[in-house]
Design a protein around this motif. Sequence first.
Motif, mmCIF file in Angstrom:
data_model
loop_
_atom_site.group_PDB
_atom_site.id
_atom_site.type_symbol
_atom_site.label_atom_id
_atom_site.label_comp_id
_atom_site.label_asym_id
_atom_site.label_seq_id
_atom_site.Cartn_x
_atom_site.Cartn_y
_atom_site.Cartn_z
ATOM 1 N N LEU B 16 -1.694 -2.992 -9.991
ATOM 2 C CA LEU B 16 -1.617 -2.284 -8.708
ATOM 3 C C LEU B 16 -1.623 -3.271 -7.542
ATOM 4 C CD1 LEU B 16 -3.990 0.783 -9.269
ATOM 5 C CD2 LEU B 16 -1.541 0.858 -8.718
ATOM 6 N N GLU B 20 1.374 -3.739 -4.983
ATOM 7 C CA GLU B 20 1.112 -3.417 -3.576
ATOM 8 C C GLU B 20 1.584 -4.542 -2.656
ATOM 9 O OE1 GLU B 20 -2.138 -3.421 -1.299
ATOM 10 O OE2 GLU B 20 -1.613 -1.556 -0.284
ATOM 11 N N ASP B 21 1.476 -5.773 -3.153
ATOM 12 C CA ASP B 21 2.009 -6.917 -2.400
ATOM 13 C C ASP B 21 3.481 -6.715 -2.098
ATOM 14 O OD1 ASP B 21 -0.182 -8.442 -2.052
ATOM 15 O OD2 ASP B 21 0.209 -9.836 -3.719
ATOM 16 N N ASP B 23 7.083 -4.409 -3.952
ATOM 17 C CA ASP B 23 7.663 -3.669 -5.085
ATOM 18 C C ASP B 23 8.255 -4.671 -6.076
ATOM 19 O OD1 ASP B 23 6.971 -1.564 -3.551
ATOM 20 O OD2 ASP B 23 8.992 -0.730 -3.320
ATOM 21 N N VAL B 77 3.872 1.148 -5.049
ATOM 22 C CA VAL B 77 2.616 1.903 -5.007
ATOM 23 C C VAL B 77 2.753 3.038 -3.992
ATOM 24 C CG1 VAL B 77 0.135 1.761 -4.538
ATOM 25 C CG2 VAL B 77 1.316 -0.168 -5.596
ATOM 26 N N ASP B 79 0.774 6.693 -2.172
ATOM 27 C CA ASP B 79 -0.540 6.954 -1.585
ATOM 28 C C ASP B 79 -1.631 7.049 -2.637
ATOM 29 O OD1 ASP B 79 0.564 6.904 0.857
ATOM 30 O OD2 ASP B 79 0.658 9.088 1.149
ATOM 31 N N ARG B 82 -2.510 3.717 -3.916
ATOM 32 C CA ARG B 82 -3.299 2.927 -2.956
ATOM 33 C C ARG B 82 -4.765 3.361 -2.998
ATOM 34 N NH1 ARG B 82 1.402 1.740 -0.208
ATOM 35 N NH2 ARG B 82 1.821 3.917 0.256
ATOM 36 N N LEU B 85 -6.235 1.972 -6.088
ATOM 37 C CA LEU B 85 -6.433 0.526 -5.932
ATOM 38 C C LEU B 85 -7.705 0.238 -5.132
ATOM 39 C CD1 LEU B 85 -5.475 -2.412 -6.106
ATOM 40 C CD2 LEU B 85 -3.988 -1.990 -4.140
#
Lengths: 315, 109
Positions: B16, B20-21, B23, B77, B79, B82, B85
């Motif tokens: 994750l 998140e960094d 795609d 990621v 919602d 996130r 995460l």
Amino acid sequence: MSATTTALATITPAAEAYVVAVAAALAGVPEAERQDLLDDLADHLAELAAEDGEPLAVRLGAPEAYAAELVASAGIDVGPPGPTVVVPLWQRGVESVGRHLSSERADAVRAFLPELRPGWWVLRGWCAMAILAVMATPDEREVFPLPEVFGNPVLSIVALGAACTASVRLGRRRGWANAVATALGVLGLVVAVVAGGDRTEYVYETGDGYGYGFLTAPDGRVIDNIWPYDGAGNPLDGVLLFDQEGVPIDLGGDPGSSQVPVAGLFPKQQSTYEYDPVTGLERAVPVAPPTVSIPQLPSGTASDTTTTTTLAPGS
Amino acid sequence: MDTTQFLKGVLDLAVLAVVEDADGYGYDIVRRLREAGLEDVGDASVYGTLRRLFAAGALSSYVVPSDEGPHRKYYGVNDRGRELLKDMTEQWKGFAEALDRLIDHREAA
């Protein structure tokens, strides 16, 4: 998904073999999920093809291990039949039986069983008569189909009818007497099976039957009859056989009691004796020729002509 | 040392975090995890984890056509991811601090 096909088109035979092996290891996974995982794998291998590196089995590990890791990390319940979980055979058997017992089909069978009860009651009445017949006359009288309790067929039928009626009545009342009758019925069944098993068939020769067994096959079997066939596979009757000295071949035993015995005449007439349940008598049934396979004869072999033969000197 | 056992517990968090960094597609994520220092991460584990997080609704995916190579399925990621995460990060930090304290205490003794 089309990803598999497009990706597979770009990968090597080694990669394709790897996909096939993983696919086989994923056999236990539900089809939709399995297809998703294989699509991912095709993408993965297509990426690896761009690097030139180690063989896939070194880079990724054995296909089975790859499949196991994939399934475990994807959180799929149905694991592939892999080496990690070994369920003992007996346990699988017990679970399988358990599943069957709780299935709808088993329920249907259970629901149906009570309907068979009247049939059992009738059978039980017959069993009671069978016990009586065996106890009264252990050796001489017939038990099946009609237990001859009184030695008279009409009386025996009446007794059988009464016993079956009584058994059905007991069954419908379901008291202690019914329990006793059930026990008797089971015992009667056992007796009937044992008595039935005692009736053996005997094969013996028409005639005196003594002293046969003069001729044996190399494997030790006794030759007690000879069945001649012509080259076309037709069984021959009334063939006379002689040995190297012109003496009729005698296997012992007479060829047919109702006829004048002819030495060396084959095939010998044999009969099986069967017990006829209707008349209660023994009945002779002629033994049929055995099933044989006729080999292809060499060309020029006379199969249907000469009756006089010069015998070659014994070799 | 072999960190495979450690990775099993934290792979969701690691994946994750990487996605998140930015795609990424499956193999790209494998590479980025390795570059980040998780050298023992298994290819199949990453692909399986992506599949599971996607099925759980934590990731969204889209296919990017490519002229020279295969079409690539990218993950991002959403919602829900996130949120997941964030929760996992907190849990991990608490866990790591506790373990650090335990180890430091023993080393000091």
